[in-house]
Motif scaffolding. Structure first.
Motif, PDB file in Angstrom:
ATOM      1  N   VAL A 107       0.854  -1.185   0.000  1.00  0.00           N
ATOM      2  CA  VAL A 107       0.000   0.000   0.000  1.00  0.00           C
ATOM      3  C   VAL A 107       0.890   1.235   0.000  1.00  0.00           C
ATOM      4  O   VAL A 107       2.003   1.204   0.533  1.00  0.00           O
ATOM      5  N   PRO A 108       0.445   2.336  -0.604  1.00  0.00           N
ATOM      6  CA  PRO A 108       1.253   3.555  -0.598  1.00  0.00           C
ATOM      7  C   PRO A 108       1.525   4.020   0.828  1.00  0.00           C
ATOM      8  O   PRO A 108       0.680   3.885   1.716  1.00  0.00           O
ATOM      9  N   GLY A 109       2.718   4.561   1.045  1.00  0.00           N
ATOM     10  CA  GLY A 109       3.066   5.074   2.363  1.00  0.00           C
ATOM     11  C   GLY A 109       4.209   6.053   2.262  1.00  0.00           C
ATOM     12  O   GLY A 109       5.025   5.965   1.346  1.00  0.00           O
ATOM     13  N   TYR A 110       4.286   6.987   3.214  1.00  0.00           N
ATOM     14  CA  TYR A 110       5.326   8.004   3.157  1.00  0.00           C
ATOM     15  C   TYR A 110       6.266   7.950   4.359  1.00  0.00           C
ATOM     16  O   TYR A 110       7.240   8.699   4.423  1.00  0.00           O
ATOM     17  N   SER A 111       5.991   7.057   5.331  1.00  0.00           N
ATOM     18  CA  SER A 111       6.867   6.935   6.494  1.00  0.00           C
ATOM     19  C   SER A 111       6.554   5.635   7.219  1.00  0.00           C
ATOM     20  O   SER A 111       5.515   4.994   6.970  1.00  0.00           O
ATOM     21  N   ALA A 112       7.441   5.248   8.146  1.00  0.00           N
ATOM     22  CA  ALA A 112       7.194   4.048   8.942  1.00  0.00           C
ATOM     23  C   ALA A 112       5.963   4.221   9.821  1.00  0.00           C
ATOM     24  O   ALA A 112       5.198   3.272  10.037  1.00  0.00           O
ATOM     25  N   VAL A 113       5.743   5.425  10.336  1.00  0.00           N
ATOM     26  CA  VAL A 113       4.556   5.675  11.159  1.00  0.00           C
ATOM     27  C   VAL A 113       3.291   5.492  10.326  1.00  0.00           C
ATOM     28  O   VAL A 113       2.308   4.882  10.776  1.00  0.00           O
ATOM     29  N   ASP A 114       3.311   5.999   9.101  1.00  0.00           N
ATOM     30  CA  ASP A 114       2.167   5.832   8.206  1.00  0.00           C
ATOM     31  C   ASP A 114       1.908   4.347   7.946  1.00  0.00           C
ATOM     32  O   ASP A 114       0.758   3.882   7.977  1.00  0.00           O
ATOM     33  N   CYS A 115       2.977   3.584   7.722  1.00  0.00           N
ATOM     34  CA  CYS A 115       2.827   2.140   7.492  1.00  0.00           C
ATOM     35  C   CYS A 115       2.251   1.448   8.723  1.00  0.00           C
ATOM     36  O   CYS A 115       1.423   0.535   8.608  1.00  0.00           O
ATOM     37  N   SER A 116       2.688   1.875   9.916  1.00  0.00           N
ATOM     38  CA  SER A 116       2.199   1.230  11.139  1.00  0.00           C
ATOM     39  C   SER A 116       0.698   1.426  11.294  1.00  0.00           C
ATOM     40  O   SER A 116      -0.024   0.522  11.718  1.00  0.00           O
ATOM     41  N   MET A 117       0.201   2.603  10.932  1.00  0.00           N
ATOM     42  CA  MET A 117      -1.232   2.867  11.041  1.00  0.00           C
ATOM     43  C   MET A 117      -2.015   2.031  10.036  1.00  0.00           C
ATOM     44  O   MET A 117      -3.093   1.511  10.342  1.00  0.00           O
ATOM     45  N   LYS A 118      -1.459   1.846   8.844  1.00  0.00           N
ATOM     46  CA  LYS A 118      -2.149   1.057   7.823  1.00  0.00           C
ATOM     47  C   LYS A 118      -2.128  -0.429   8.175  1.00  0.00           C
ATOM     48  O   LYS A 118      -3.105  -1.148   7.946  1.00  0.00           O
TER      49      LYS A 118
END
Length: 223
Positions: free
Chosen positions: A37-48
């Motif tokens: 999935v698209p993501g711009y940071s590790a924090v963004d990935c963690s939420m997804k």
């Protein structure tokens, strides 16, 4: 699955129960991807990952977020661009090992080969730092935990200088109940095996008529 050196910063909003931590930094291999999935940071990935039903972790180096499930985490990892590997903190290495037993002790190593070598934190693949049994049917090594946990993953470290094929066929058991049966054609040096069982005793039971050598056993799970 190898722990990153030092402590890792946890990821996730304070109000969010699902938190992730690095278990391997700058890894050249990653678990198979269940979803990208698209993501711009590790924090963004963690939420997804937290919002995905079966996601237990993710690999982050650059976009996209590579989310993975327990099944692919326990399978062979694949080569990739350098990435940090994150998993949920409720799936983490369990250090509460109280002791161990084994079916027999090899007479070929003098005072070596004791089962405590498989739980001493030494991941070297040399026989003088591994547990080892006699050559016979139904050989096993078992670790006792300080309390029951839900075992989700077992990582085994093999030896590279004598009989690595001793781990080509074995039954993985928790409290006497098989949670995984492994049959391989070629030896491995390090491999992850899913389990998904609750208990306080984890046994590796050989299905071969030979010695059982095991250099290190690590457990991942939660209470």
């Amino acid at each position: 699955a190898e722990d990153a050196a030092g402590s890792a910063a946890a990821l996730g909003p304070a109000s969010q129960e699902t938190v992730f931590e690095v278990i391997k930094s700058a890894s050249a291999t990653v678990p198979g991807t269940a979803d990208s999935v698209p993501g711009y940071s590790a924090v963004d990935c963690s939420m997804k990952c937290a919002r995905a039903g079966c996601c237990i972790g993710f690999a982050w180096g650059r976009s996209p977020c590579r989310l993975f499930s327990l099944g692919v985490f326990g399978a062979a990892w694949t080569a990739s661009d350098t990435s940090d590997i994150f998993i949920r903190t409720d799936l983490k290495r369990f250090l509460g090992i109280a002791g161990c037993n084994q079916s027999s002790l090899s007479t070929a190593q003098g005072s070596g080969g004791v089962c405590s070598f498989a739980i001493d934190g030494d991941r070297k693949h040399k026989m003088n730092s591994c547990s080892n049994t006699q050559s016979a049917p139904n050989q096993w090594v078992e670790v006792q935990l300080s309390r029951p946990i839900f075992v989700m993953l077992v990582t085994l470290y093999n030896n590279d200088n004598c009989c690595p094929e001793s781990l080509n066929a074995f039954s993985l058991q928790v409290d006497g109940v098989e949670c995984n049966r492994v049959i391989r054609q070629t030896p491995f040096m390090v491999a992850n095996f899913t389990c998904r069982a609750y208990g306080s005793r984890v046994r590796v039971l050989s299905l071969l008529n030979m010695n059982l050598a095991l250099c290190e056993l690590e457990l991942y799970g939660h209470q």
